[in-house]
Design an enzyme around this catalytic site. Structure first.
Site, short mmCIF file in Angstrom:
data_model
loop_
_atom_site.label_atom_id
_atom_site.label_comp_id
_atom_site.label_asym_id
_atom_site.label_seq_id
_atom_site.Cartn_x
_atom_site.Cartn_y
_atom_site.Cartn_z
N ARG A 53 7.06 -3.26 1.89
CA ARG A 53 6.31 -2.93 0.58
C ARG A 53 7.72 -2.72 -0.39
NH1 ARG A 53 2.66 0.95 3.22
NH2 ARG A 53 4.42 0.94 4.50
N ASP A 63 10.22 -1.61 -3.24
CA ASP A 63 9.91 -0.75 -4.33
C ASP A 63 10.00 -1.60 -6.02
OD1 ASP A 63 9.76 1.67 -3.29
OD2 ASP A 63 11.88 1.67 -2.81
N ARG A 65 18.80 2.30 0.46
CA ARG A 65 19.21 2.58 -0.84
C ARG A 65 20.04 4.17 -0.45
NH1 ARG A 65 14.38 2.35 -4.68
NH2 ARG A 65 15.82 3.56 -6.08
#
Lengths: 254, 254
Positions: free
Chosen positions: A51, A53, A199
């Site tokens: 999923r 971002d 990230r």
């Protein structure tokens, strides 16, 4: 109802992310609306392996959808691609998965790529596809630091506050950093990741690349297990979901 | 007034092309507005080596601008890049050219690249960057046909009706077609080109690639000199202006 596996590519820039949202367009919504005519006019649920971002891209996302009809896979692909226009979402291939297969829970391996544009001038042609870091990065130091994160660990230090996973134990199989022309490219692989894990690791490695922290620091951050000690969350636009693997592998038609 | 040479990269998608227009945004306008504060608040004229069409990209466009002040080249680059935001236009480097230098008229060599996405599924991540041709193209046949266009010829057959050049005599130095994964990539080089020449040549070669015309056909089209005999104008979005060369070469700071 027959289940279909979808291999999907998208530019994440115009979307609020994979997951359906009330306040704007998501990749999931584009695909669910495109699939409705293949499902008696009713929008089916399309579930993804990752999923992603808002702003994150995909060149090999995998999703699942159950449709009312038993259709040739090429026809499903063509019908979806006709109806996802004009959005930058394309179904590359459609397969019939084995029974009990789940796009998310059957995945045994996921690969991401993170692109840093490392030059003085801001991005022009690649705007929205890269993180711009104007200070010179030491990619070799970043790579060395990255190797300290490989293996089975509690990755709480690199986990978003909003992460919904039950625990933070993950096994990192690959975290390679290399310079490719004006870019520093990070390649990451694991069975699964925590929310923002890639990230947050990239943001932490960038501090080593800039010379603000020593090569040994990311490993120390990992061991402390405290998100506040890690680097910034690198921006979404540099991230691309490259591939998902299943065991047994899915048989994608060419 | 001191003259500056600008090396520029842009995504052509949101622009009406290089040249300033009354009815929408152009790359030239973005740069002229960005340069005004460096020129006593007055917008200077920014002239380019290649006046790219709407939707055409550039990774190595070269432009010229005369500014009222004698400024360090790095400062000009930084100031322009601060003010071209949020548009996908970036000044990669700024140089001080020799006297009498013109971005357009001093150019001795121009290179373009044309990208065709040659697969069934429409573009997702590369939407707006490629021409989508779903039928399988024979890149080797396209390359062979392309070789018949090399050299010094009257290229009237591949010239847009709106082309303003005095004559259609041009020397084509390179026209290579090769398959790179899912893409067929065309690389074109010449001192200069007619309006739409690259896109008309690509559209003509694509008919050979699809098997609709023989390998000998593009050369026949060239010799007939009649635009109506050639193939379609390939869409702008596949085209990218790669580089311009000058003699003597410009000395771009790293």
């Amino acid at each position: 109802m027959p289940r279909y596996a979808l291999l999907i590519e998208y530019d994440g820039a115009p979307f609020l992310g994979w997951q359906r949202q009330k306040d704007g367009l998501s990749v999931q919504q584009v695909l669910e609306e495109a699939a409705a005519p293949l499902n008696g006019g009713v929008e089916p649920v399309v579930g993804a392996a990752g999923r992603t971002d808002a702003g994150v891209h995909a060149e090999g996302q995998v999703a699942q959808v159950d449709l009312a009809a038993d259709l040739p896979v090429d026809r499903v692909r063509e019908a979806l691609n006709t109806r996802t226009r004009p959005h930058p979402v394309s179904v590359l291939s459609v397969a019939r998965p084995p029974a009990e297969w789940s796009a998310r829970f059957s995945a045994v391996h996921r690969a991401y790529r993170y692109r840093i544009l490392n030059r003085r001038a801001r991005p022009g042609l690649e705007m929205g596809r890269v993180w711009h870091v104007p200070q010179r990065l030491d990619a070799a130091a970043m790579h060395e630091a990255a190797q300290g994160l490989l293996g089975h660990h509690d990755f709480s230090a690199f986990r978003a506050a909003a992460c919904q996973a039950k625990d933070a134990l993950r096994t990192l199989d690959r975290l390679d950093v290399s310079r490719v022309g004006e870019e520093v490219v990070v390649r990451v692989e694991a069975r699964s990741f925590l929310h923002h894990q890639v990230r947050n690791m990239v943001g932490t490695l960038a501090m080593v690349g800039r010379g603000q922290r020593p090569v040994s620091w990311p490993r120390q951050v990992l061991e402390l297990g405290d998100r506040r000690r890690a680097g910034q969350t690198a921006p979404a636009e540099g991230l691309c979901f490259v591939s998902v693997r299943y065991d047994p592998p899915l048989d994608w038609p060419a």
